[in-house]
Design a protein around this motif. Structure first.
Motif, PDB file in Angstrom:
ATOM      1  N   ASP A   3      54.059  58.336  58.291  1.00 37.42           N
ATOM      2  CA  ASP A   3      53.050  57.209  57.603  1.00 37.42           C
ATOM      3  C   ASP A   3      52.501  58.349  56.552  1.00 37.42           C
ATOM      4  O   ASP A   3      51.878  59.137  56.403  1.00 37.42           O
ATOM      5  N   PRO A   4      52.773  57.425  55.181  1.00 36.24           N
ATOM      6  CA  PRO A   4      52.109  58.137  54.017  1.00 36.24           C
ATOM      7  C   PRO A   4      50.667  58.495  54.233  1.00 36.24           C
ATOM      8  O   PRO A   4      50.212  59.387  53.537  1.00 36.24           O
ATOM      9  N   VAL A   5      49.879  57.437  54.654  1.00 35.37           N
ATOM     10  CA  VAL A   5      48.244  57.529  54.696  1.00 35.37           C
ATOM     11  C   VAL A   5      48.067  58.573  55.518  1.00 35.37           C
ATOM     12  O   VAL A   5      47.151  59.405  55.524  1.00 35.37           O
ATOM     13  N   GLY A   6      48.817  58.580  56.621  1.00 36.09           N
ATOM     14  CA  GLY A   6      48.517  59.808  57.757  1.00 36.09           C
ATOM     15  C   GLY A   6      48.758  61.151  56.981  1.00 36.09           C
ATOM     16  O   GLY A   6      48.132  62.045  57.230  1.00 36.09           O
ATOM     17  N   LYS A   7      49.770  61.360  56.069  1.00 35.14           N
ATOM     18  CA  LYS A   7      50.186  62.532  55.413  1.00 35.14           C
ATOM     19  C   LYS A   7      49.264  62.954  54.697  1.00 35.14           C
ATOM     20  O   LYS A   7      48.485  64.026  54.627  1.00 35.14           O
ATOM     21  N   PHE A   8      48.628  62.046  53.829  1.00 40.15           N
ATOM     22  CA  PHE A   8      47.496  62.096  52.941  1.00 40.15           C
ATOM     23  C   PHE A   8      46.359  62.547  53.475  1.00 40.15           C
ATOM     24  O   PHE A   8      45.532  63.582  53.230  1.00 40.15           O
ATOM     25  N   ASN A   9      45.789  61.868  54.532  1.00 40.69           N
ATOM     26  CA  ASN A   9      44.615  61.925  55.335  1.00 40.69           C
ATOM     27  C   ASN A   9      44.538  63.383  56.014  1.00 40.69           C
ATOM     28  O   ASN A   9      43.532  64.332  55.809  1.00 40.69           O
ATOM     29  N   TYR A  10      45.894  63.624  56.544  1.00 44.33           N
ATOM     30  CA  TYR A  10      45.830  65.350  57.213  1.00 44.33           C
ATOM     31  C   TYR A  10      46.095  66.234  56.260  1.00 44.33           C
ATOM     32  O   TYR A  10      45.260  67.181  56.434  1.00 44.33           O
ATOM     33  N   GLY A  11      46.523  66.095  54.995  1.00 50.36           N
ATOM     34  CA  GLY A  11      46.497  67.134  53.915  1.00 50.36           C
ATOM     35  C   GLY A  11      44.965  67.307  53.644  1.00 50.36           C
ATOM     36  O   GLY A  11      44.610  68.356  53.430  1.00 50.36           O
ATOM     37  N   LEU A  12      44.585  66.117  53.282  1.00 46.76           N
ATOM     38  CA  LEU A  12      43.063  66.372  53.112  1.00 46.76           C
ATOM     39  C   LEU A  12      42.142  67.046  54.187  1.00 46.76           C
ATOM     40  O   LEU A  12      41.265  67.948  53.553  1.00 46.76           O
ATOM     41  N   ASN A  13      42.438  66.723  55.202  1.00 41.33           N
ATOM     42  CA  ASN A  13      41.877  67.709  56.435  1.00 41.33           C
ATOM     43  C   ASN A  13      42.055  68.986  56.501  1.00 41.33           C
ATOM     44  O   ASN A  13      41.077  69.820  56.279  1.00 41.33           O
ATOM     45  N   LEU A  14      43.337  69.307  56.029  1.00 47.39           N
ATOM     46  CA  LEU A  14      43.703  70.570  55.738  1.00 47.39           C
ATOM     47  C   LEU A  14      43.015  71.465  54.815  1.00 47.39           C
ATOM     48  O   LEU A  14      42.694  72.537  54.832  1.00 47.39           O
ATOM     49  N   LEU A  15      42.986  70.722  53.520  1.00 45.15           N
ATOM     50  CA  LEU A  15      42.392  71.148  52.345  1.00 45.15           C
ATOM     51  C   LEU A  15      41.030  71.508  52.456  1.00 45.15           C
ATOM     52  O   LEU A  15      40.443  72.523  51.995  1.00 45.15           O
ATOM     53  N   ARG A  16      40.211  70.414  53.228  1.00 49.43           N
ATOM     54  CA  ARG A  16      38.831  70.768  53.711  1.00 49.43           C
ATOM     55  C   ARG A  16      38.617  71.687  54.848  1.00 49.43           C
ATOM     56  O   ARG A  16      37.397  72.233  54.910  1.00 49.43           O
ATOM     57  N   GLY A  17      39.433  71.901  55.712  1.00 50.78           N
ATOM     58  CA  GLY A  17      39.082  72.612  56.906  1.00 50.78           C
ATOM     59  C   GLY A  17      38.327  71.590  57.711  1.00 50.78           C
ATOM     60  O   GLY A  17      37.355  72.034  58.675  1.00 50.78           O
ATOM     61  N   HIS A  18      38.675  70.375  57.681  1.00 51.73           N
ATOM     62  CA  HIS A  18      37.904  69.473  58.544  1.00 51.73           C
ATOM     63  C   HIS A  18      38.703  68.909  59.683  1.00 51.73           C
ATOM     64  O   HIS A  18      39.325  68.232  59.649  1.00 51.73           O
ATOM     65  N   GLY A  19      38.150  69.411  60.971  1.00 48.68           N
ATOM     66  CA  GLY A  19      38.973  68.748  62.108  1.00 48.68           C
ATOM     67  C   GLY A  19      40.043  69.943  62.546  1.00 48.68           C
ATOM     68  O   GLY A  19      40.643  69.746  63.628  1.00 48.68           O
ATOM     69  N   VAL A  20      40.448  70.571  61.418  1.00 49.99           N
ATOM     70  CA  VAL A  20      41.552  71.669  61.620  1.00 49.99           C
ATOM     71  C   VAL A  20      41.236  72.749  60.793  1.00 49.99           C
ATOM     72  O   VAL A  20      40.201  72.846  60.083  1.00 49.99           O
ATOM     73  N   ALA A  21      41.812  74.012  61.099  1.00 53.64           N
ATOM     74  CA  ALA A  21      41.526  75.177  60.280  1.00 53.64           C
ATOM     75  C   ALA A  21      42.207  74.965  58.912  1.00 53.64           C
ATOM     76  O   ALA A  21      42.907  74.440  58.622  1.00 53.64           O
ATOM     77  N   LYS A  22      41.538  75.404  57.975  1.00 53.36           N
ATOM     78  CA  LYS A  22      41.579  75.261  56.286  1.00 53.36           C
ATOM     79  C   LYS A  22      43.052  76.126  56.242  1.00 53.36           C
ATOM     80  O   LYS A  22      43.086  77.191  56.616  1.00 53.36           O
ATOM     81  N   ASN A  23      43.735  74.946  55.491  1.00 50.78           N
ATOM     82  CA  ASN A  23      45.135  75.863  55.166  1.00 50.78           C
ATOM     83  C   ASN A  23      45.574  74.919  53.853  1.00 50.78           C
ATOM     84  O   ASN A  23      46.095  73.604  53.897  1.00 50.78           O
ATOM     85  N   LEU A  24      45.306  75.776  52.798  1.00 56.56           N
ATOM     86  CA  LEU A  24      45.428  75.101  51.628  1.00 56.56           C
ATOM     87  C   LEU A  24      46.975  74.785  51.021  1.00 56.56           C
ATOM     88  O   LEU A  24      47.294  73.836  50.562  1.00 56.56           O
ATOM     89  N   GLU A  25      47.699  75.755  51.509  1.00 56.88           N
ATOM     90  CA  GLU A  25      49.388  75.428  51.135  1.00 56.88           C
ATOM     91  C   GLU A  25      49.857  74.426  52.137  1.00 56.88           C
ATOM     92  O   GLU A  25      50.504  73.336  51.594  1.00 56.88           O
ATOM     93  N   LEU A  26      49.316  74.206  53.462  1.00 56.33           N
ATOM     94  CA  LEU A  26      50.019  73.115  54.187  1.00 56.33           C
ATOM     95  C   LEU A  26      49.303  71.878  53.731  1.00 56.33           C
ATOM     96  O   LEU A  26      50.112  70.891  53.659  1.00 56.33           O
ATOM     97  N   GLY A  27      48.046  71.811  53.420  1.00 60.74           N
ATOM     98  CA  GLY A  27      47.419  70.591  52.976  1.00 60.74           C
ATOM     99  C   GLY A  27      48.125  69.955  51.854  1.00 60.74           C
ATOM    100  O   GLY A  27      48.155  68.592  51.655  1.00 60.74           O
ATOM    101  N   ARG A  28      48.570  70.928  50.699  1.00 59.82           N
ATOM    102  CA  ARG A  28      49.079  70.398  49.417  1.00 59.82           C
ATOM    103  C   ARG A  28      50.373  69.856  49.977  1.00 59.82           C
ATOM    104  O   ARG A  28      50.839  68.870  49.327  1.00 59.82           O
TER     105      ARG A  28
END
Length: 142
Positions: A77-102
């Motif tokens: 799901d593209p929205v799921g990908k975007f939202n999870y990427g944003l979670n990773l970029l922020r470290g919100h609900g998951v450990a922050k991981n800029l590379e994986l978030g991007r």
């Protein structure tokens, strides 16, 4: 809701959760979206993430929100990908991981999600796509 109570989770029934949420009937929407998400509807998964991320119809739970987003992302799901990427970029609900978030945001952009392209063009600055977000809410939790 009678469809949900009978175990019917077709697209029309699941889409009705949007109207429930927008009309403030979050408990009802949460029950409907949960059943639809469990039946594999990725749009319902992203709505569960939205409800959990905002404490609507249940407690504020960023970990659960990120888990719903990841589940939708893993199913393509593209929205799921975007939202999870944003979670990773922020470290919100998951450990922050800029590379994986991007990487997740990039996949959503490749899928044609315009807001993901906008986030890419900003250098992956979350404030570009959520300028009115409360900074305290998105501070890393761990």
């Amino acid at each position: 809701m009678s469809n949900i109570e009978r175990g019917v989770t077709d697209m029309t029934t699941c889409a009705s959760g949007y109207y429930m949420t927008k009309s403030g009937r979050h408990d009802m929407a949460r029950a409907l979206f949960r059943k639809c998400a469990e039946a594999g509807y990725t749009g319902a998964m992203t709505w569960m993430g939205q409800l959990d991320n905002n404490g609507l119809g249940g407690p504020y739970d960023p970990d659960a929100a990120a888990a719903w987003d990841k589940r939708a992302a893993d199913l393509g799901d593209p929205v799921g990908k975007f939202n999870y990427g944003l979670n990773l970029l922020r470290g919100h609900g998951v450990a922050k991981n800029l590379e994986l978030g991007r990487a997740y945001v990039d996949e959503a952009a490749e899928d044609g999600l315009k807001i993901a392209k906008r986030l890419q063009n900003s250098g992956y600055d979350p404030n570009e796509v959520t300028p009115d977000a409360d900074e305290w809410k998105y501070a890393p939790l761990f």
